[in-house]
Design an enzyme around this catalytic site. Structure first.
Site, PDB file in Angstrom:
ATOM      1  N   TYR A 173      43.081 -11.069  -1.513  1.00 57.34           N
ATOM      2  CA  TYR A 173      44.357 -11.802  -1.379  1.00 57.34           C
ATOM      3  C   TYR A 173      45.035 -11.938  -2.742  1.00 57.34           C
ATOM      4  CZ  TYR A 173      47.483 -15.863  -1.273  1.00 57.34           C
ATOM      5  OH  TYR A 173      48.555 -16.703  -1.442  1.00 57.34           O
ATOM      6  N   THR A 191      51.412 -17.306  -5.965  1.00 57.02           N
ATOM      7  CA  THR A 191      50.311 -18.268  -5.970  1.00 57.02           C
ATOM      8  C   THR A 191      49.671 -18.360  -7.355  1.00 57.02           C
ATOM      9  OG1 THR A 191      48.048 -18.547  -5.164  1.00 57.02           O
ATOM     10  CG2 THR A 191      48.917 -16.347  -5.089  1.00 57.02           C
ATOM     11  N   ASP A 192      49.033 -19.492  -7.629  1.00 54.10           N
ATOM     12  CA  ASP A 192      48.280 -19.628  -8.890  1.00 54.10           C
ATOM     13  C   ASP A 192      47.006 -18.783  -8.870  1.00 54.10           C
ATOM     14  OD1 ASP A 192      46.770 -21.110  -7.076  1.00 54.10           O
ATOM     15  OD2 ASP A 192      46.601 -22.897  -8.342  1.00 54.10           O
ATOM     16  N   GLU A 193      46.630 -18.273  -7.684  1.00 54.31           N
ATOM     17  CA  GLU A 193      45.356 -17.540  -7.592  1.00 54.31           C
ATOM     18  C   GLU A 193      45.384 -16.224  -8.364  1.00 54.31           C
ATOM     19  OE1 GLU A 193      43.442 -17.729  -3.756  1.00 54.31           O
ATOM     20  OE2 GLU A 193      44.572 -19.510  -3.214  1.00 54.31           O
ATOM     21  N   LYS A 210      48.568 -10.333  -4.192  1.00 55.65           N
ATOM     22  CA  LYS A 210      49.702 -11.144  -4.665  1.00 55.65           C
ATOM     23  C   LYS A 210      50.010 -10.787  -6.130  1.00 55.65           C
ATOM     24  CE  LYS A 210      51.738 -14.027  -2.869  1.00 55.65           C
ATOM     25  NZ  LYS A 210      52.931 -14.034  -1.962  1.00 55.65           N
TER      26      LYS A 210
HETATM   27  P1  NAD Z   1      51.385 -18.470   6.256  1.00 54.74           P
HETATM   28  O1  NAD Z   1      50.243 -17.531   6.474  1.00 54.74           O
HETATM   29  O2  NAD Z   1      51.369 -19.818   6.879  1.00 54.74           O
HETATM   30  O3  NAD Z   1      52.748 -17.775   6.723  1.00 54.74           O
HETATM   31  C1  NAD Z   1      53.033 -16.432   6.459  1.00 54.74           C
HETATM   32  C2  NAD Z   1      54.227 -16.044   7.315  1.00 54.74           C
HETATM   33  O4  NAD Z   1      54.543 -14.677   7.017  1.00 54.74           O
HETATM   34  C3  NAD Z   1      53.953 -16.125   8.819  1.00 54.74           C
HETATM   35  O5  NAD Z   1      55.043 -16.739   9.477  1.00 54.74           O
HETATM   36  C4  NAD Z   1      53.813 -14.666   9.245  1.00 54.74           C
HETATM   37  O6  NAD Z   1      54.221 -14.427  10.577  1.00 54.74           O
HETATM   38  C5  NAD Z   1      54.735 -13.983   8.234  1.00 54.74           C
HETATM   39  N1  NAD Z   1      54.346 -12.579   8.029  1.00 54.74           N
HETATM   40  C6  NAD Z   1      53.105 -12.091   7.763  1.00 54.74           C
HETATM   41  N2  NAD Z   1      53.149 -10.764   7.670  1.00 54.74           N
HETATM   42  C7  NAD Z   1      54.442 -10.388   7.876  1.00 54.74           C
HETATM   43  C8  NAD Z   1      55.130  -9.141   7.890  1.00 54.74           C
HETATM   44  N3  NAD Z   1      54.460  -7.990   7.706  1.00 54.74           N
HETATM   45  N4  NAD Z   1      56.451  -9.126   8.096  1.00 54.74           N
HETATM   46  C9  NAD Z   1      57.137 -10.286   8.303  1.00 54.74           C
HETATM   47  N5  NAD Z   1      56.536 -11.497   8.319  1.00 54.74           N
HETATM   48  C10 NAD Z   1      55.207 -11.548   8.100  1.00 54.74           C
HETATM   49  O7  NAD Z   1      51.535 -18.568   4.672  1.00 54.74           O
HETATM   50  P2  NAD Z   1      51.966 -19.801   3.764  1.00 54.74           P
HETATM   51  O8  NAD Z   1      50.748 -20.596   3.453  1.00 54.74           O
HETATM   52  O9  NAD Z   1      53.149 -20.462   4.348  1.00 54.74           O
HETATM   53  O10 NAD Z   1      52.380 -19.038   2.431  1.00 54.74           O
HETATM   54  C11 NAD Z   1      53.697 -18.550   2.261  1.00 54.74           C
HETATM   55  C12 NAD Z   1      53.808 -17.862   0.912  1.00 54.74           C
HETATM   56  O11 NAD Z   1      53.493 -18.777  -0.128  1.00 54.74           O
HETATM   57  C13 NAD Z   1      52.860 -16.686   0.742  1.00 54.74           C
HETATM   58  O12 NAD Z   1      53.526 -15.671   0.043  1.00 54.74           O
HETATM   59  C14 NAD Z   1      51.714 -17.238  -0.080  1.00 54.74           C
HETATM   60  O13 NAD Z   1      51.110 -16.238  -0.869  1.00 54.74           O
HETATM   61  C15 NAD Z   1      52.443 -18.257  -0.938  1.00 54.74           C
HETATM   62  N6  NAD Z   1      51.645 -19.404  -1.388  1.00 54.74           N
HETATM   63  C16 NAD Z   1      50.907 -20.128  -0.488  1.00 54.74           C
HETATM   64  C17 NAD Z   1      50.181 -21.244  -0.924  1.00 54.74           C
HETATM   65  C18 NAD Z   1      49.393 -22.094   0.046  1.00 54.74           C
HETATM   66  O14 NAD Z   1      48.706 -23.038  -0.393  1.00 54.74           O
HETATM   67  N7  NAD Z   1      49.462 -21.869   1.343  1.00 54.74           N
HETATM   68  C19 NAD Z   1      50.201 -21.605  -2.274  1.00 54.74           C
HETATM   69  C20 NAD Z   1      50.986 -20.839  -3.158  1.00 54.74           C
HETATM   70  C21 NAD Z   1      51.701 -19.750  -2.709  1.00 54.74           C
HETATM   71  P1  TYD Z   2      41.548 -22.545   1.320  1.00 51.91           P
HETATM   72  O1  TYD Z   2      42.253 -23.636   2.038  1.00 51.91           O
HETATM   73  O2  TYD Z   2      41.114 -21.345   2.082  1.00 51.91           O
HETATM   74  O3  TYD Z   2      42.486 -22.151   0.090  1.00 51.91           O
HETATM   75  P2  TYD Z   2      42.186 -21.159  -1.185  1.00 51.91           P
HETATM   76  O4  TYD Z   2      40.914 -20.461  -0.978  1.00 51.91           O
HETATM   77  O5  TYD Z   2      43.352 -20.241  -1.113  1.00 51.91           O
HETATM   78  O6  TYD Z   2      42.184 -22.065  -2.368  1.00 51.91           O
HETATM   79  O7  TYD Z   2      40.260 -23.152   0.622  1.00 51.91           O
HETATM   80  C1  TYD Z   2      40.343 -24.228  -0.296  1.00 51.91           C
HETATM   81  C2  TYD Z   2      38.961 -24.495  -0.829  1.00 51.91           C
HETATM   82  O8  TYD Z   2      38.127 -24.986   0.233  1.00 51.91           O
HETATM   83  C3  TYD Z   2      38.266 -23.268  -1.368  1.00 51.91           C
HETATM   84  O9  TYD Z   2      37.461 -23.638  -2.494  1.00 51.91           O
HETATM   85  C4  TYD Z   2      37.350 -22.821  -0.223  1.00 51.91           C
HETATM   86  C5  TYD Z   2      36.989 -24.142   0.428  1.00 51.91           C
HETATM   87  N1  TYD Z   2      36.726 -24.089   1.888  1.00 51.91           N
HETATM   88  C6  TYD Z   2      35.569 -24.653   2.410  1.00 51.91           C
HETATM   89  O10 TYD Z   2      34.712 -25.197   1.672  1.00 51.91           O
HETATM   90  N2  TYD Z   2      35.359 -24.599   3.757  1.00 51.91           N
HETATM   91  C7  TYD Z   2      36.258 -24.009   4.602  1.00 51.91           C
HETATM   92  O11 TYD Z   2      35.995 -23.963   5.838  1.00 51.91           O
HETATM   93  C8  TYD Z   2      37.470 -23.463   4.062  1.00 51.91           C
HETATM   94  C9  TYD Z   2      38.494 -22.803   4.943  1.00 51.91           C
HETATM   95  C10 TYD Z   2      37.671 -23.522   2.687  1.00 51.91           C
END
Ligand code: NAD
Ligand code: TYD
Length: 350
Positions: A156, A131-133, A160
């Site tokens: 988080y 992630t970019d975070e 990561k």
């Molecule tokens: P998500 O929470 O939707 O899915 C996570 C998946 O991992 C789920 O299916 C869960 O069952 C599985 N999981 C969790 N713990 C586990 C374990 N101990 N063993 C096996 N499986 C397990 O997450 P996402 O949003 O799809 O993100 C996927 C990846 O991409 C993550 O690594 C996250 O850090 C990264 N990422 C997410 C975003 C975003 O905007 N959502 C952006 C950049 C990177």
């Molecule tokens: P989120 O979707 O949780 O992603 P991340 O924190 O990983 O970027 O949140 C996106 C942005 O929205 C973040 O600045 C927090 C804000 N946010 C709210 O204002 N209200 C909410 O209920 C949630 C879940 C997030």
């Protein structure tokens, strides 16, 4: 024949990546390893579950025996690692879960790769999706590049960041071929409604308050999940070993502007009077340690691999809203059970 282990394939991004690889690479075997936590859902993969090149394994990346057994059973040749605890708010409540899954789980997978691929590391790739975070927060100006110093603030992002460091350490120390990509915020179908966009869509549908944290002027860069999956496919096949690629949407939005756009689009789609959903916007207590702004410079992946987002934000958001409106059963299913407990605790003030 490649036998690719995709971890977290039942989650939001993972299911999109699994779908793409199963459909676009019929000559690969795709093994989806997922523990099916609250965020994992096999309904996300109904359309590919019977494909001849797809297998599902319910397993936990923290469990060394389970991971090793899956490597052996299929003769895994490559890993695309997405399994993680992924929600910042949950990491503030339960940081240890994030250390165990994101750090220990990643190292457990790296250990399996180190052991099982010993003697022929050049033939295998461990791709870590991050992630970019990890880069922390930006002020009003600037973009995250691949050179930006890591500066995570939430449990988080700290977990990561730590997992990224371990992946690089296994490359530098043992010579395992690795690649990492760091992506901005994704949105799209199957997004779990604890994250901003699907939570707001769900609440607009149900006429519930729209909780905006703090002053609402926090900024995120949003990318359609299918464009992330395309980028992952490219990095997997053409990325340089040991390298990092930033992936982003060139698409920054302040949260409050984004919520207002969602309200406008949904009022139109739901046939509500313009301005109806805006009245649901409710400012709530800020998230502790809230990063002010994320913005990615995706110039490197664009220059080196020719990737750019294929969908505009307006298109992607419209498709996403349409998907949620057409899949209310999915939404009702994932918001039943312990979602209600989570929601009531997280949003106790509204
Ligand atoms: P998500 O929470 O939707 O899915 C996570 C998946 O991992 C789920 O299916 C869960 O069952 C599985 N999981 C969790 N713990 C586990 C374990 N101990 N063993 C096996 N499986 C397990 O997450 P996402 O949003 O799809 O993100 C996927 C990846 O991409 C993550 O690594 C996250 O850090 C990264 N990422 C997410 C975003 C975003 O905007 N959502 C952006 C950049 C990177
Ligand atoms: P989120 O979707 O949780 O992603 P991340 O924190 O990983 O970027 O949140 C996106 C942005 O929205 C973040 O600045 C927090 C804000 N946010 C709210 O204002 N209200 C909410 O209920 C949630 C879940 C997030």
């Amino acid at each position: 024949m490649k036998k690719i282990l995709i971890t977290g394939g039942a989650g939001f991004i993972g299911s999109c990546v699994v779908r793409r690889f199963v459909n676009n690479h019929p000559d690969y075997l795709i093994v989806n390893l997922d523990a099916l936590t609250y965020a994992g859902n096999l309904q996300n993969l109904k359309d590919v579950e019977n494909a001849p090149n797809y297998q599902f394994e319910k397993a936990d990346i923290r469990n060394r025996d389970e991971v090793n057994a899956i490597f052996d059973k299929y003769g895994i040749t490559d890993v695309i690692h997405l399994a993680a605890e992924s929600h910042v708010d949950r990491s503030i409540t339960n940081p240890l879960d994030f250390v165990l899954t994101n750090v220990i789980g990643t190292v457990t997978l790296l250990e399996a790769a180190k052991e099982k691929w010993k003697g022929h590391y050049a033939d295998h790739l461990f791709y870590h999706v991050s992630t970019d975070e990890v880069y922390g927060a930006l002020g009003a100006e600037g973009l995250f590049t691949e050179e930006t110093r890591y500066d995570p603030h939430s449990p988080y992002s700290a977990s990561k960041a730590s997992s990224d460091h371990f992946v690089r350490a296994y490359h530098d120390t043992y010579g395992i071929k690795t690649v990492i990509s760091n992506c901005s915020n994704n949105y799209g179908p199957y997004h779990f409604p604890e994250k901003l966009i699907p939570l707001m869509i769900n609440n607009i549908i149900n006429n519930k308050p729209l909780p905006v944290y703090g002053d609402g002027n926090y900024t995120r860069d949003w990318l359609y999940v299918k464009d992330h999956a395309i980028a992952i496919d490219l990095v997997f096949h053409e990325g340089k070993t040991g390298d990092t690629y930033n992936i982003g949407g060139f698409n920054e939005w302040k949260n409050i502007d984004l919520v207002q756009l969602l309200c406008k689009q949904m009022d139109e789609k739901l046939g509500r009077e313009p301005g109806t959903s805006n009245q649901l916007i409710t400012y709530v207590k800020d998230r502790p340690g809230h990063d002010r702004r994320y913005a990615i410079d995706a110039g490197k992946i664009n220059r080196e691999l020719g990737w750019a987002p294929s969908v505009t934000f307006e298109q992607g958001l419209s498709e996403t809203i349409d998907w949620f409106l057409a899949n209310e059963a999915w939404l009702n299913d994932v918001t039943s059970g312990n979602y209600a407990t989570y929601y009531d605790t997280q949003y106790a003030s509204i």
